[in-house]
Design a protein around this motif. Structure first.
Motif, PDB file in Angstrom:
ATOM      1  N   ILE A 356       0.854  -1.177   0.000  1.00 36.79           N
ATOM      2  CA  ILE A 356       0.000   0.000   0.000  1.00 36.79           C
ATOM      3  C   ILE A 356       0.896   1.235   0.000  1.00 36.79           C
ATOM      4  O   ILE A 356       2.105   1.149   0.221  1.00 36.79           O
ATOM      5  CB  ILE A 356      -0.922   0.043   1.242  1.00 36.79           C
ATOM      6  CG1 ILE A 356      -0.075   0.114   2.526  1.00 36.79           C
ATOM      7  CG2 ILE A 356      -1.850  -1.158   1.273  1.00 36.79           C
ATOM      8  CD1 ILE A 356      -0.885   0.328   3.791  1.00 36.79           C
ATOM      9  N   GLN A 358       0.673   5.502   1.441  1.00 34.93           N
ATOM     10  CA  GLN A 358      -0.107   6.416   2.265  1.00 34.93           C
ATOM     11  C   GLN A 358       0.496   7.815   2.227  1.00 34.93           C
ATOM     12  O   GLN A 358       1.711   7.979   2.093  1.00 34.93           O
ATOM     13  CB  GLN A 358      -0.144   5.906   3.716  1.00 34.93           C
ATOM     14  CG  GLN A 358      -0.873   4.573   3.859  1.00 34.93           C
ATOM     15  CD  GLN A 358      -0.670   3.938   5.217  1.00 34.93           C
ATOM     16  OE1 GLN A 358       0.413   3.467   5.536  1.00 34.93           O
ATOM     17  NE2 GLN A 358      -1.723   3.920   6.023  1.00 34.93           N
ATOM     18  N   TYR A 378      -4.467   9.412   3.928  1.00 40.47           N
ATOM     19  CA  TYR A 378      -5.082   8.759   2.774  1.00 40.47           C
ATOM     20  C   TYR A 378      -4.336   7.459   2.523  1.00 40.47           C
ATOM     21  O   TYR A 378      -3.100   7.446   2.458  1.00 40.47           O
ATOM     22  CB  TYR A 378      -4.997   9.655   1.546  1.00 40.47           C
ATOM     23  CG  TYR A 378      -5.457   8.976   0.266  1.00 40.47           C
ATOM     24  CD1 TYR A 378      -6.812   8.833  -0.018  1.00 40.47           C
ATOM     25  CD2 TYR A 378      -4.525   8.469  -0.640  1.00 40.47           C
ATOM     26  CE1 TYR A 378      -7.232   8.204  -1.181  1.00 40.47           C
ATOM     27  CE2 TYR A 378      -4.939   7.843  -1.812  1.00 40.47           C
ATOM     28  CZ  TYR A 378      -6.297   7.712  -2.075  1.00 40.47           C
ATOM     29  OH  TYR A 378      -6.704   7.077  -3.231  1.00 40.47           O
ATOM     30  N   THR A 379      -5.067   6.349   2.386  1.00 38.21           N
ATOM     31  CA  THR A 379      -4.466   5.038   2.165  1.00 38.21           C
ATOM     32  C   THR A 379      -4.958   4.463   0.845  1.00 38.21           C
ATOM     33  O   THR A 379      -6.177   4.373   0.616  1.00 38.21           O
ATOM     34  CB  THR A 379      -4.816   4.065   3.307  1.00 38.21           C
ATOM     35  OG1 THR A 379      -4.360   4.606   4.547  1.00 38.21           O
ATOM     36  CG2 THR A 379      -4.176   2.704   3.080  1.00 38.21           C
ATOM     37  N   HIS A 380      -4.006   4.056  -0.003  1.00 44.82           N
ATOM     38  CA  HIS A 380      -4.326   3.513  -1.332  1.00 44.82           C
ATOM     39  C   HIS A 380      -3.851   2.061  -1.417  1.00 44.82           C
ATOM     40  O   HIS A 380      -2.714   1.759  -1.075  1.00 44.82           O
ATOM     41  CB  HIS A 380      -3.634   4.339  -2.420  1.00 44.82           C
ATOM     42  CG  HIS A 380      -3.861   3.819  -3.806  1.00 44.82           C
ATOM     43  ND1 HIS A 380      -4.942   4.207  -4.567  1.00 44.82           N
ATOM     44  CD2 HIS A 380      -3.147   2.940  -4.571  1.00 44.82           C
ATOM     45  CE1 HIS A 380      -4.879   3.595  -5.737  1.00 44.82           C
ATOM     46  NE2 HIS A 380      -3.812   2.823  -5.766  1.00 44.82           N
ATOM     47  N   LYS A 397     -11.055  -3.856  -3.050  1.00 42.46           N
ATOM     48  CA  LYS A 397     -10.146  -2.750  -2.740  1.00 42.46           C
ATOM     49  C   LYS A 397     -10.965  -1.505  -2.423  1.00 42.46           C
ATOM     50  O   LYS A 397     -11.916  -1.191  -3.126  1.00 42.46           O
ATOM     51  CB  LYS A 397      -9.194  -2.488  -3.905  1.00 42.46           C
ATOM     52  CG  LYS A 397      -8.073  -3.519  -4.019  1.00 42.46           C
ATOM     53  CD  LYS A 397      -6.991  -3.049  -4.963  1.00 42.46           C
ATOM     54  CE  LYS A 397      -5.856  -4.066  -5.030  1.00 42.46           C
ATOM     55  NZ  LYS A 397      -5.150  -4.185  -3.745  1.00 42.46           N
ATOM     56  N   ASN A 399      -9.987   2.464  -1.266  1.00 40.33           N
ATOM     57  CA  ASN A 399      -9.125   3.549  -0.806  1.00 40.33           C
ATOM     58  C   ASN A 399      -9.867   4.331   0.266  1.00 40.33           C
ATOM     59  O   ASN A 399     -11.083   4.537   0.174  1.00 40.33           O
ATOM     60  CB  ASN A 399      -8.738   4.452  -1.968  1.00 40.33           C
ATOM     61  CG  ASN A 399      -7.962   3.700  -3.035  1.00 40.33           C
ATOM     62  OD1 ASN A 399      -7.235   2.751  -2.736  1.00 40.33           O
ATOM     63  ND2 ASN A 399      -8.137   4.100  -4.291  1.00 40.33           N
ATOM     64  N   THR A 400      -9.145   4.759   1.281  1.00 40.46           N
ATOM     65  CA  THR A 400      -9.798   5.380   2.438  1.00 40.46           C
ATOM     66  C   THR A 400      -9.106   6.674   2.843  1.00 40.46           C
ATOM     67  O   THR A 400      -7.925   6.893   2.562  1.00 40.46           O
ATOM     68  CB  THR A 400      -9.783   4.430   3.645  1.00 40.46           C
ATOM     69  OG1 THR A 400      -8.432   4.112   3.994  1.00 40.46           O
ATOM     70  CG2 THR A 400     -10.536   3.143   3.339  1.00 40.46           C
TER      71      THR A 400
END
Length: 517
Positions: A356, A358, A378-380, A397, A399-400
């Motif tokens: 990931i 971030q 932000y996490t991808h 998946k 993203n958050t």
């Protein structure tokens, strides 16, 4: 702040962040709620015009656990904690386990550490002793000539509950009965205009009290959920770190060639009557299918699986602001699902770790009457478990964006209150995962100093989306210099699919006795 320990602390059933806190820790989000380093400005010189009330330096310090300690407490017992006034050096300011200054004599060194006994009894059915722990940590540091400093520390844990009872399965006994590990093992030196630290170390990027939202580098020991104290919960990394300082500006680059990962314990083998780990983060599973859990698999040590990142921070007009980017093998496990069709269909889950990246920011400001703190990340590339039985791997998946805001203030000289609001936002939200598109959590901690070095404290963490909560009252007493006794309750409630509600049968009473030296 629920810090969905599914991750924080790890992604458990809901796949949110993780809370951290115990013995005085607070988790703050679904993955990391209450355990962050001090909001001390990381600069090479003291900060002028500092507000009268210093920021808390650790979970225990935040909640006043150590405030009543007699002033005669030796320096070794507080080694690595920032001073409440402006730090005297970069080492004292930037590393919670920083090297204690020593004489120029290369042979000079200092030993420090603690001894701790921990007992826990789970009273929710089935009632059982869950911890009879003896813990010892010992460390020393010194100097090689005038240019190189070093530090080494280690910890030994022995949980006798696995020898005294037969409640747990053999896999749990083998995983959690005995643990010997390096806590620190590094060299500090300067070169090319940079300050270097190379070896096993703790790298703390978050600045929220008791929460791991922006503390993306640290792995966590989640075998007791977020209940152990801050120092116990965090797992150091083998890393090379380079830092640059100029006035109120600080830059930090890290490379982690061999990463540490969250420890999550062992799942239950449902073919046996005995139990798995009390706080194993079981994922949400489709109804109607038997499930089997395999052991966790870690990435190999190739260059493709190294972690690296950059963090910049600036102090401006009293605002402590930082931003970072970080690419890593996720320290939190993702549960991959496989369908076995014969003879009777069932699912097999295997915890693995994906890559990931971030990006995030933090800020802190002493406003006089209170301290304001905030973080966002932000996490991808992270995947979450789905209830759809037809989805490949059982994952989607998502993203958050995580954000948290907290206030810390003292309504009286003997009372400290900390409150935080956390949210996780799922982009392109998939309705087959348990969390909603926006997950919100709040926490409240109240700590009050009593007479004769006693302290009372209560922490409440509650989801704002559903009935899902944790409450942790405790009482502590510093009855002699460097001695501390603590007793408390850990109580969980809410829906079975909640971060806390899933542990509704793990309510426990505990006590701890600690001696620092």
């Amino acid at each position: 702040m629920i810090l969905r320990l599914s991750r924080l602390l790890g992604v458990v059933a809901l796949g949110a962040p993780v809370l951290a806190g115990a013995s005085g820790d607070l988790p703050v989000s679904k993955d990391a709620l209450f355990d962050m380093p001090p909001v001390v400005k990381k600069v090479a010189k003291p900060v002028p015009n500092k507000a009268p009330a210093p920021l808390p330096e650790s979970k225990d310090d935040l909640f006043g656990l150590d405030d009543k300690s007699p002033p005669a407490k030796p320096a070794s017992a507080t080694a690595g904690q920032p001073e409440k006034d402006a730090p005297a050096s970069k080492a004292a300011l930037f590393d919670e386990a920083s090297v204690t200054p020593v004489a120029q004599d290369a042979a000079a060194s200092r030993w420090h550490g603690f001894l701790q006994t921990e007992l826990a009894y789970t009273y929710a059915a089935p009632a059982h002793w869950s911890k009879v722990m003896q813990r010892a940590e010992l460390g020393t540091e010194g100097q090689l000539g005038s240019d190189i400093r070093w530090k080494v520390s280690g910890r030994l844990d022995y949980n006798a509950v696995y020898d005294l009872t037969h409640f747990y399965q053999d896999a749990v006994r083998d995983d959690q009965r005995f643990d010997l590990q390096f806590r620190d093992a590094y060299l500090d030196f300067s070169g090319a205009g940079l300050d270097w630290r190379v070896g096993r170390q703790q790298i703390v990027w978050g600045e929220m009290v008791g929460v791991f939202v922006a503390d993306v580098v640290s792995a966590k020991d989640l075998r007791e959920f977020i209940l152990p104290d801050f120092q116990t919960l965090r797992i150091p990394q083998w890393a090379a770190r380079a830092e640059y300082f100029k006035d109120d500006f600080h830059a930090e680059a890290i490379w982690i060639p061999v990463a540490s990962y969250d420890q999550i314990g062992k799942p239950k083998d449902f073919s046996q009557p005995r139990s798995g780990s009390d706080f194993y983060p079981y994922p949400a599973t489709p109804a109607g299918y038997p499930v089997v859990f395999r052991d966790e698999t870690h990435p190999n040590d190739s260059l493709n699986h190294t972690n690296y990142g950059l963090r910049l921070s600036q102090l401006s007009h009293g605002w402590d602001i930082s931003g970072f980017v970080y690419s890593s093998m996720d320290s939190q496990a993702t549960f991959y699902r496989q369908l076995v069709a014969a003879p009777t269909p069932f699912f097999v889950y295997t915890p693995r770790h994906d890559r990931i990246w971030q990006a995030g920011a933090t800020l802190a400001k002493d406003m006089g009457a209170f301290v304001l703190k905030a973080e966002t990340v932000y996490t991808h590339g992270r995947s979450f478990n789905t209830l759809d039985a037809t989805t490949p791997n059982g994952l989607v998946k998502q993203n958050t964006l995580d954000w948290i805001v907290g206030l810390d203030f003292n309504p009286t000289a003997d009372t400290r209150i900390n409150t935080q609001l956390y949210q996780r936002i799922y982009f392109d939200h998939d309705p087959t995962i348990i969390p909603g598109q926006v997950e919100s959590d709040a926490s409240l901690l109240v700590n009050h100093k009593l007479a004769h070095n006693w302290e009372a404290e209560a922490l409440l963490v509650h989801s704002l989306n559903r009935s899902d909560w944790m409450v942790r009252p405790k009482l502590s007493w510093v009855f002699q210099t460097n001695w501390r006794w603590t007793a408390g309750l850990d109580v969980f409630g809410g829906v079975r699919t909640g971060l806390f509600g899933q542990y509704g049968q793990q309510d426990r009473v505990y006590t701890e006795l600690r001696r620092d030296f």
